[in-house]
Design an enzyme around this catalytic site. Structure first.
Site: not given
Length: 376
Positions: A217, A61, A195, A56, A221
């Site tokens: 990308d 994005t 998201r 996050e 996590q």
């Protein structure tokens, strides 16, 4: 283990799965490296870039913005592919707001209480079947406009409550009139704000001004990071993205660990890794827009790694965070190129990536002996 996706995979990455095995992952990587070698022999200027960072932080994005800017954006079918994920984003966000509201003991007004019952009834099925039509959409809109819901939303970063709401929630709540329409198709701004947790490794190629960039990308996590090693060979630059606004938040996968502390430790590992001893290290301090608002209410000393900070205000806080990240790189031969970014801002990403291209191309030319160490 997740596999790398080819360029013709759905741009919305909705087809990512966690299946596969280590042998398949290694085979896929060897095939990729063979392809890169062939391209190099053909004289193509090829640059392999990694998007790394904790969960996050805004990596995906940034990745989606690059698709908008350098790959003709998202066609109609790709945009439709994000619809269900947006529904889930909205419903889960409202659910979390209502749970937090119960904890606060604040009350909804009578009209909103009826909308809450409708919301519960309309979302009782498994999330696989969630859809936002007029009935559910109107209920969510009513709840969002309730004074108590607005107040608890404003308190989302208060340590007393500390509940999770993803950064794009407000964007979607404000456009419920559009989302609830039967013919709703997400626009590119919706796609950027949506998201979707990245699982595995996604690759995308961009040809820009005679240069071929292949960008990866990867999931941020902890459980995803074991897959990173398969992309570490022959990297031109690492683009490490860290969220500025996460200093008072905990990890999704470990509620006892501070997000910014995790990001600092991760950047320390990456920037000092032997894999990247000669790789350009580009640091994006992201979510500057959210950080500017949050710093007015909460000091960065809420992060354990920043507890020695003695000043206040946006400029001083930003400078201290940048210092902590950059000083964690102990390699005397490694330069860290830092940019403050807002990945949801298309113009900002476009300008920043222009700078990234310059850094990457100059480094490649220097390695080929076409530039001296000063870039002359």
């Amino acid at each position: 283990m997740g596999a790398c996706l080819s360029d013709d995979a759905d741009a919305g990455r909705l087809s990512l799965v966690g299946g596969g095995d280590l042998a398949a992952e290694i085979k896929r990587n060897k095939m990729l490296e063979k392809q890169l070698t062939m391209e190099a022999k053909q004289g193509r200027l090829h640059h392999k870039l990694l998007l790394l960072g904790a969960g996050e932080s805004g990596k995906s994005t940034f990745f989606k913005q690059l698709i908008r800017i350098h790959d003709n954006g998202y066609d109609l079918n790709s945009r439709k592919g994000f619809e269900h994920s947006i529904y889930k984003n909205i419903i889960n966000s409202m659910h979390n707001l209502l749970v937090a509201l119960d904890m606060s003991q604040m009350k909804l007004d009578e009209k909103s209480e009826k909308s809450r019952l409708i919301f519960i009834d309309e979302t009782k099925e498994d999330e696989t079947f969630w859809n936002i039509g007029e009935i559910l959409g109107t209920a969510i809109k009513t709840l969002w406009n309730d004074k108590a819901v607005k107040k608890i939303f404003e308190m989302r970063d208060d340590p007393k409550y500390h509940f999770y709401i993803f950064d794009g929630a407000e964007h979607f709540f404000k456009k419920m009139d559009v989302v609830m329409q039967e013919n709703y198709v997400p626009d590119e701004e919706d796609i950027v704000r949506c998201r979707i947790r990245t699982s595995g490794i996604i690759e995308k190629s961009f040809d820009i001004k005679g240069n071929h960039f292949k960008i990866f990308d990867v999931g941020g996590q902890r459980a995803e990071r074991r897959k990173w090693i398969h992309c570490f060979q022959n990297v031109t630059a690492v683009m490490f993205i860290a969220s500025l606004s996460c200093y008072n938040q905990n990890l999704f996968e470990d509620q006892g660990s501070n997000r910014m502390t995790e990001a600092i430790l991760l950047f320390e590992d990456i920037s000092n890794s032997h894999w990247f001893a000669e790789t350009a290290m580009i640091l994006f301090l992201n979510k500057d827009d959210i950080f500017r608002e949050k710093i007015e209410k909460y000091p960065i000393t809420l992060c354990p790694s920043l507890h020695n900070f003695t000043k206040s205000g946006y400029e001083e806080s930003l400078a201290y965070i940048q210092h902590i990240f950059e000083s964690s790189c102990q390699n005397p031969l490694q330069s860290v190129y830092t940019h403050v970014t807002t990945a949801t801002d298309k113009r900002n990403v476009e300008a920043i990536f222009e700078s990234v291209q310059d850094i990457v191309i100059r480094k490649s030319m220097a390695e080929a002996g076409l530039l001296d160490e000063n870039g002359a």
